[in-house]
Design an enzyme around this catalytic site. Structure first.
Site, PDB file in Angstrom:
ATOM      1  N   LYS A   1       0.828  -1.191   0.000  1.00 37.42           N
ATOM      2  CA  LYS A   1       0.000   0.000   0.000  1.00 37.42           C
ATOM      3  C   LYS A   1       0.870   1.252   0.000  1.00 37.42           C
ATOM      4  CE  LYS A   1      -2.376  -2.753   3.269  1.00 37.42           C
ATOM      5  NZ  LYS A   1      -2.716  -2.892   4.686  1.00 37.42           N
ATOM      6  N   GLY A   2       2.143   1.044   0.300  1.00 31.67           N
ATOM      7  CA  GLY A   2       3.044   2.173   0.573  1.00 31.67           C
ATOM      8  C   GLY A   2       3.216   3.147  -0.576  1.00 31.67           C
TER       9      GLY A   2
ATOM     10  N   GLU B   1       7.463   2.649  -6.203  1.00 32.65           N
ATOM     11  CA  GLU B   1       7.576   2.062  -4.867  1.00 32.65           C
ATOM     12  C   GLU B   1       7.810   3.166  -3.845  1.00 32.65           C
ATOM     13  OE1 GLU B   1       6.851   0.258  -2.677  1.00 32.65           O
ATOM     14  OE2 GLU B   1       7.951  -1.606  -2.501  1.00 32.65           O
TER      15      GLU B   1
ATOM     16  N   ASP C   1      14.844  -0.668   0.509  1.00 30.88           N
ATOM     17  CA  ASP C   1      15.588  -1.016   1.711  1.00 30.88           C
ATOM     18  C   ASP C   1      16.639  -2.046   1.274  1.00 30.88           C
ATOM     19  OD1 ASP C   1      15.784  -0.816   4.633  1.00 30.88           O
ATOM     20  OD2 ASP C   1      15.053  -2.864   4.667  1.00 30.88           O
TER      21      ASP C   1
ATOM     22  N   PHE D   1      14.495   3.860  10.395  1.00 34.00           N
ATOM     23  CA  PHE D   1      13.138   3.452  10.052  1.00 34.00           C
ATOM     24  C   PHE D   1      12.252   4.691  10.031  1.00 34.00           C
ATOM     25  CE2 PHE D   1       8.925   1.673  10.522  1.00 34.00           C
ATOM     26  CZ  PHE D   1       8.989   0.606   9.641  1.00 34.00           C
TER      27      PHE D   1
ATOM     28  N   ASP E   1       4.550   2.949   6.682  1.00 34.87           N
ATOM     29  CA  ASP E   1       3.850   2.685   7.936  1.00 34.87           C
ATOM     30  C   ASP E   1       4.754   2.043   8.974  1.00 34.87           C
ATOM     31  OD1 ASP E   1       3.959   0.127   6.463  1.00 34.87           O
ATOM     32  OD2 ASP E   1       2.762  -0.623   8.136  1.00 34.87           O
TER      33      ASP E   1
ATOM     34  N   ARG F   1       0.654   6.014   7.807  1.00 39.66           N
ATOM     35  CA  ARG F   1       0.730   6.085   6.341  1.00 39.66           C
ATOM     36  C   ARG F   1       0.192   7.418   5.832  1.00 39.66           C
ATOM     37  NH1 ARG F   1       1.902   1.085   3.930  1.00 39.66           N
ATOM     38  NH2 ARG F   1       1.012  -0.728   4.946  1.00 39.66           N
TER      39      ARG F   1
HETATM   40  P1  IMP Z   1      13.042  -4.405   0.684  1.00 36.81           P
HETATM   41  O1  IMP Z   1      12.641  -5.621  -0.080  1.00 36.81           O
HETATM   42  O2  IMP Z   1      13.939  -4.746   1.849  1.00 36.81           O
HETATM   43  O3  IMP Z   1      13.648  -3.329  -0.175  1.00 36.81           O
HETATM   44  O4  IMP Z   1      11.722  -3.918   1.369  1.00 36.81           O
HETATM   45  C1  IMP Z   1      11.103  -2.752   1.024  1.00 36.81           C
HETATM   46  C2  IMP Z   1       9.801  -2.619   1.783  1.00 36.81           C
HETATM   47  O5  IMP Z   1      10.011  -2.646   3.201  1.00 36.81           O
HETATM   48  C3  IMP Z   1       9.186  -1.280   1.479  1.00 36.81           C
HETATM   49  O6  IMP Z   1       8.310  -1.353   0.378  1.00 36.81           O
HETATM   50  C4  IMP Z   1       8.461  -0.957   2.767  1.00 36.81           C
HETATM   51  O7  IMP Z   1       7.168  -1.514   2.746  1.00 36.81           O
HETATM   52  C5  IMP Z   1       9.271  -1.636   3.839  1.00 36.81           C
HETATM   53  N1  IMP Z   1      10.201  -0.667   4.462  1.00 36.81           N
HETATM   54  C6  IMP Z   1      11.537  -0.600   4.309  1.00 36.81           C
HETATM   55  N2  IMP Z   1      12.079   0.407   5.020  1.00 36.81           N
HETATM   56  C7  IMP Z   1      11.038   1.009   5.645  1.00 36.81           C
HETATM   57  C8  IMP Z   1      10.952   2.143   6.538  1.00 36.81           C
HETATM   58  O8  IMP Z   1      11.928   2.815   6.918  1.00 36.81           O
HETATM   59  N3  IMP Z   1       9.697   2.449   6.977  1.00 36.81           N
HETATM   60  C9  IMP Z   1       8.595   1.759   6.598  1.00 36.81           C
HETATM   61  N4  IMP Z   1       8.628   0.696   5.764  1.00 36.81           N
HETATM   62  C10 IMP Z   1       9.844   0.322   5.301  1.00 36.81           C
HETATM   63 MG    MG Z   2       6.110  -1.578   0.463  1.00 34.55          MG
END
Ligand code: IMP
Ligand code: MG
Length: 187
Positions: free
Chosen positions: A47-48, A103, A107, A156, A163, A169
């Site tokens: 949803k982000g 997106e 992360d 974070f 969220d 959000r």
């Molecule tokens: P990745 O596969 O590790 O890149 O995960 C990315 C997803 O993790 C993002 O789409 C977010 O939903 C969540 N995420 C990563 N960092 C944060 C943060 O600092 N705050 C909130 N959600 C995060």
């Molecule tokens: Mg996400």
């Protein structure tokens, strides 16, 4: 919702709404140039990415189609493992389409890497990525988005779609929470 509405939970604002708007407008201009005369399909990761996709599409000067996908990535706690499943698939056949994945944040990059590969496997003509925020310190992949978002430190963050436990959000900028918010949740 504004920072002042949840002031007791917020340590500090990290990215202002003006900075977010400026980045999205910059990317929208670039995207409108790059896809001029072609169809572009914006694919938002629920949803982000909803906030970013809405703002980006409205700042664009060319037609954009939209679709959404919901992914779940399994891992320990807050970090993803790269094992991704689709919770909700697209309603569009991406074969031959120019797809721009939108997106919220990169992360580890594992979720996006998986999605990009899946869209290519389905026969998209092109797949590019715009993530509004990027934490380079945490990358575990060689994913290099064509449209670079705002680089942030390894913290974070919440707001503008991001969220913590489905909260914040709808905060209109991006902030770091107080540690007490997490410990409250753990009790
Ligand atoms: P990745 O596969 O590790 O890149 O995960 C990315 C997803 O993790 C993002 O789409 C977010 O939903 C969540 N995420 C990563 N960092 C944060 C943060 O600092 N705050 C909130 N959600 C995060
Ligand atoms: Mg996400």
């Amino acid at each position: 919702m504004k920072i002042s509405d949840v002031a007791e939970d917020i340590d500090r604002e990290l990215v202002t709404r003006a900075q977010i708007d400026a980045k999205i407008e910059e990317v929208a201009r670039q995207v409108s140039q790059d896809y001029a005369g072609r169809d572009v399909l914006l694919v938002g990761v629920l949803k982000g990415a909803v906030n970013t996709l809405v703002a980006l599409s409205q700042a664009m000067s060319i037609n954009a189609q939209m679709d959404f996908v919901s992914l779940s990535s399994y891992g320990s706690g807050t970090s993803s493992s790269g094992t991704v499943t689709m919770r909700q698939d697209l309603s569009t056949d991406v074969r031959g389409r120019n797809v721009l994945v939108v997106e919220d944040i990169i992360d580890s990059g594992l979720t996006l890497e998986w999605l990009v590969n899946e869209l290519r496997r389905r026969g998209a003509a092109s797949v590019e990525v715009f993530a509004l925020f990027d934490k380079p310190a945490r990358h575990k992949t060689e994913l290099h988005p064509k449209y670079q978002g705002i680089v942030i430190p390894d913290e974070f963050v919440v707001g503008f779609g991001l969220d913590y436990a489905e909260k914040y959000r709808n905060l209109d900028s991006v902030a770091i929470l107080k540690p007490s918010v997490y410990s409250k949740e753990a009790k």
